[in-house]
Write an enzyme that holds these catalytic residues in place. Structure first.
Site, PDB file in Angstrom:
ATOM      1  CG  HIS A   8      -2.059   0.899   1.166  1.00 41.78           C
ATOM      2  ND1 HIS A   8      -1.871   2.235   1.358  1.00 41.78           N
ATOM      3  CD2 HIS A   8      -3.227   0.878   0.739  1.00 41.78           C
ATOM      4  CE1 HIS A   8      -3.262   2.793   1.154  1.00 41.78           C
ATOM      5  NE2 HIS A   8      -3.811   1.960   0.821  1.00 41.78           N
TER       6      HIS A   8
ATOM      7  CG  ASP B 222      -8.477  -3.862  -2.807  1.00 44.33           C
ATOM      8  OD1 ASP B 222      -9.533  -3.508  -2.563  1.00 44.33           O
ATOM      9  OD2 ASP B 222      -7.882  -3.296  -3.437  1.00 44.33           O
TER      10      ASP B 222
HETATM   11  N1  ACO Z   1       4.173  -7.917  -4.940  1.00 41.52           N
HETATM   12  C1  ACO Z   1       5.497  -7.985  -5.153  1.00 41.52           C
HETATM   13  N2  ACO Z   1       6.270  -6.921  -4.930  1.00 41.52           N
HETATM   14  C2  ACO Z   1       5.661  -5.757  -4.656  1.00 41.52           C
HETATM   15  C3  ACO Z   1       4.322  -5.588  -4.416  1.00 41.52           C
HETATM   16  C4  ACO Z   1       3.751  -6.619  -4.689  1.00 41.52           C
HETATM   17  N3  ACO Z   1       1.977  -6.520  -4.344  1.00 41.52           N
HETATM   18  N4  ACO Z   1       4.008  -4.258  -4.180  1.00 41.52           N
HETATM   19  C5  ACO Z   1       5.295  -3.712  -4.103  1.00 41.52           C
HETATM   20  N5  ACO Z   1       6.385  -4.450  -4.447  1.00 41.52           N
HETATM   21  C6  ACO Z   1       7.649  -4.101  -4.514  1.00 41.52           C
HETATM   22  C7  ACO Z   1       8.067  -3.423  -5.692  1.00 41.52           C
HETATM   23  O1  ACO Z   1       8.473  -4.468  -6.975  1.00 41.52           O
HETATM   24  C8  ACO Z   1       9.322  -2.749  -5.438  1.00 41.52           C
HETATM   25  O2  ACO Z   1      10.166  -3.556  -5.257  1.00 41.52           O
HETATM   26  P1  ACO Z   1      11.759  -3.025  -5.461  1.00 41.52           P
HETATM   27  O3  ACO Z   1      12.308  -2.004  -4.294  1.00 41.52           O
HETATM   28  O4  ACO Z   1      12.680  -4.027  -5.300  1.00 41.52           O
HETATM   29  O5  ACO Z   1      11.811  -2.341  -6.760  1.00 41.52           O
HETATM   30  C9  ACO Z   1       8.874  -2.207  -3.857  1.00 41.52           C
HETATM   31  O6  ACO Z   1       7.896  -3.468  -3.373  1.00 41.52           O
HETATM   32  C10 ACO Z   1       8.079  -0.932  -3.707  1.00 41.52           C
HETATM   33  O7  ACO Z   1       7.006  -0.879  -4.635  1.00 41.52           O
HETATM   34  P2  ACO Z   1       6.365   0.252  -5.117  1.00 41.52           P
HETATM   35  O8  ACO Z   1       5.455   0.054  -6.422  1.00 41.52           O
HETATM   36  O9  ACO Z   1       7.206   1.428  -5.428  1.00 41.52           O
HETATM   37  O10 ACO Z   1       5.401   0.740  -4.016  1.00 41.52           O
HETATM   38  P3  ACO Z   1       4.276   1.700  -3.957  1.00 41.52           P
HETATM   39  O11 ACO Z   1       4.124   2.173  -2.557  1.00 41.52           O
HETATM   40  O12 ACO Z   1       4.494   2.551  -5.193  1.00 41.52           O
HETATM   41  O13 ACO Z   1       2.857   0.605  -4.273  1.00 41.52           O
HETATM   42  C11 ACO Z   1       0.953  -0.525  -4.564  1.00 41.52           C
HETATM   43  C12 ACO Z   1       1.852   0.487  -3.678  1.00 41.52           C
HETATM   44  C13 ACO Z   1       0.657  -0.003  -6.046  1.00 41.52           C
HETATM   45  C14 ACO Z   1      -0.237  -0.626  -3.654  1.00 41.52           C
HETATM   46  C15 ACO Z   1       1.604  -1.771  -4.643  1.00 41.52           C
HETATM   47  O14 ACO Z   1       2.097  -2.254  -3.631  1.00 41.52           O
HETATM   48  C16 ACO Z   1       1.004  -2.791  -5.563  1.00 41.52           C
HETATM   49  O15 ACO Z   1       1.035  -2.790  -6.752  1.00 41.52           O
HETATM   50  N6  ACO Z   1       0.325  -3.663  -4.994  1.00 41.52           N
HETATM   51  C17 ACO Z   1      -0.564  -4.588  -5.607  1.00 41.52           C
HETATM   52  C18 ACO Z   1      -1.855  -4.156  -6.157  1.00 41.52           C
HETATM   53  C19 ACO Z   1      -2.758  -3.846  -4.915  1.00 41.52           C
HETATM   54  O16 ACO Z   1      -2.972  -4.617  -4.201  1.00 41.52           O
HETATM   55  N7  ACO Z   1      -3.291  -2.437  -4.987  1.00 41.52           N
HETATM   56  C20 ACO Z   1      -4.383  -2.179  -4.129  1.00 41.52           C
HETATM   57  C21 ACO Z   1      -4.053  -1.188  -3.173  1.00 41.52           C
HETATM   58  S1  ACO Z   1      -5.205  -0.756  -1.887  1.00 41.52           S
HETATM   59  C22 ACO Z   1      -6.502   0.276  -2.613  1.00 41.52           C
HETATM   60  O17 ACO Z   1      -6.338   0.817  -3.437  1.00 41.52           O
HETATM   61  C23 ACO Z   1      -7.521   0.025  -1.940  1.00 41.52           C
END
Ligand code: ACO
Length: 431
Positions: free
Chosen positions: A309, A366
């Site tokens: 998140h 979610d």
């Molecule tokens: N699975 C695996 N790796 C992940 C995940 C995940 N779900 N989420 C983040 N990471 C990793 C990234 O690859 C990145 O790794 P790195 O540092 O080696 O490059 C690191 O964690 C940081 O990721 P970001 O994308 O920069 O984190 P951000 O805070 O921007 O993203 C987000 C948050 C979009 C929610 C992300 O965690 C994600 O895509 N999750 C899956 C989708 C999801 O569940 N969305 C719902 C959000 S809740 C809502 O909207 C109600």
């Protein structure tokens, strides 16, 4: 001694006032910086920008705290319901019994949609996306109801009680009717005397000769699901609602824009993605372990959907609540959903894995909400619609804050231009 922040640009110092919120959050007020220095602040995606001051919702992502109007989400989840929480979010305080009764009366009085809207709904293609229909229909509410369509905030606020009840009540009717029409089923109208959630389930699942009666467990699960989505501070859709409202736009136009913003898979669409992921893990005969390894490499764009998140870096308090509710609901319905077993396994594997621990990735709301919706019988393509119904109180409260601000300015960010510098026009024969 001044508490101002000092910013030095080249050799010149600028004194910038600090703003402190009621929970001690601090911000540097840069509003006058451009006039004083010629510089703007740059923050693509607004990750570190406060766009407003708001009394509605407090989140501390590090501590996993979410409060609506000061009340912790876990306490509301335990003791309140969606409609009482809606009142709290919109009006700022829990209702007295008289206020609650009046709010219920307004919701019931506005449960039906105009017959013209039913005709509109029948005109959509059967496979049109329910979110496209919902946003168009919520905007159309203003075409049928004078309380919603003025684009005069003074008038809108004088009629706010009625207008907000119209939006809350009718969004649910529109969603249910849209579902029935898309399936070629006869429209079921709202029934007097049913609660908000039970009436929605009635309109979705009753048949002309047989009423659907929700079990207390299903009714509770739906209430909880909507309550947990009711507001979440300045996310993409809520910021959109405020942006549109800041131009002077009315409630239906502003919330309709919020629905469009919510539709995207990076926002409200993630709950569908979780179910698709769990189903594909099941179809491949994996218990989730192989998928966790693939998600760590990110190969093929794989991510553990429902994990991580932007704000919560410890845990998402909503995920804990919905995870427990999910188990109880499935037990009460006698449903054995292999997706729940896979989700539990994924969670336990990921929470012990260094990759997820180091990146502070925990289940978000979610992760389990899709399993709850599926158990209730909500079709997959309506998951984001349910999120929109739940988020309506937050959008309305944010619209009201913008509309009520006597000094409110139109939202208008700046940019850094990176296109071509000035050049002379060349006529077509010389290009
Ligand atoms: N699975 C695996 N790796 C992940 C995940 C995940 N779900 N989420 C983040 N990471 C990793 C990234 O690859 C990145 O790794 P790195 O540092 O080696 O490059 C690191 O964690 C940081 O990721 P970001 O994308 O920069 O984190 P951000 O805070 O921007 O993203 C987000 C948050 C979009 C929610 C992300 O965690 C994600 O895509 N999750 C899956 C989708 C999801 O569940 N969305 C719902 C959000 S809740 C809502 O909207 C109600």
């Amino acid at each position: 001694m001044s508490n101002d922040a000092i910013l030095k640009i080249k050799d010149k110092e600028y004194s910038l006032p600090m703003i402190v919120g009621s929970e001690g959050e601090t911000a540097i007020d840069t509003r006058k910086l451009r006039n004083q220095s010629g510089c703007i602040t740059y923050d693509e995606g607004y990750g570190n920008t406060g766009s407003c001051q708001s009394d509605i919702t407090f989140i501390d992502g590090e501590q996993g705290i979410l409060r609506y109007r000061g009340y912790p989400i876990d306490e509301l989840a335990l003791k309140s319901d969606f409609i009482e929480t809606t009142y709290l979010i919109i009006y700022g305080d829990l209702p007295t019994s008289e206020q609650r009764a009046e709010f219920a009366r307004l919701l019931s009085a506005n449960a039906h949609v105009h017959s013209g809207m039913i005709h509109l709904l029948e005109g959509y293609s059967r496979d049109a996306h329910p979110m496209a229909i919902l946003s168009a229909m919520v905007n159309s509410l203003g075409c049928y109801d004078p309380h919603l369509a003025t684009n005069d905030h003074k008038h809108d606020l004088e009629n706010f009680s009625e207008a907000s009840a119209v939006a809350i009540s009718k969004v649910r009717t529109i969603a249910a009717v849209s579902y029935r029409v898309s399936k070629g089923l006869p429209v079921i109208y709202p029934k007097e005397g049913l609660s908000y959630c039970d009436n929605f389930l009635h309109m979705m699942f009753s048949e002309p000769n047989q009423d659907y009666v929700a079990t207390p467990e299903v009714s509770h699960a739906l209430n909880l699901l909507l309550l947990l989505h009711a507001d979440h501070e300045q996310n993409c859709s809520t910021s959109t609602v405020r942006m549109v409202a800041s131009s002077g736009a009315n409630l239906s136009a502003s919330t309709s824009a919020g629905i469009c913003a919510l539709w995207g898979p990076k926002h409200g669409g993630a709950n569908m993605a979780v179910i698709k992921m769990l189903e594909s893990i099941h179809a491949e005969g994996d218990d989730g372990s192989r998928f966790v390894e693939a998600a760590k490499t990110g190969k093929g764009g794989k991510r553990l959907m429902g994990f991580g998140h932007r704000v919560y870096k410890n845990f998402d308090p909503r995920a804990k609540i919905i995870g427990q509710a999910c188990e109880k609901l499935l037990d009460s319905l006698g449903i054995e959903d292999p997706c729940l077993d896979i989700a539990r396994h994924l969670e336990s594997v990921a929470l012990k894995d260094d990759y997820f621990i180091e990146r502070k990735l925990y289940p978000n709301v979610d992760f389990y909400s899709g399993i709850v919706m599926r158990a209730i019988g909500i079709p997959l393509n309506m998951f984001t619609v349910m999120f929109a119904i739940g988020r309506m109180p937050g959008w309305i409260a944010n619209w009201k804050e913008v509309a009520s601000d006597p000094k409110g300015k139109i939202y208008r960010p700046r940019q850094i231009y990176t296109g071509p510098v000035k050049r002379d026009y060349v006529s077509i024969e010389n290009r």
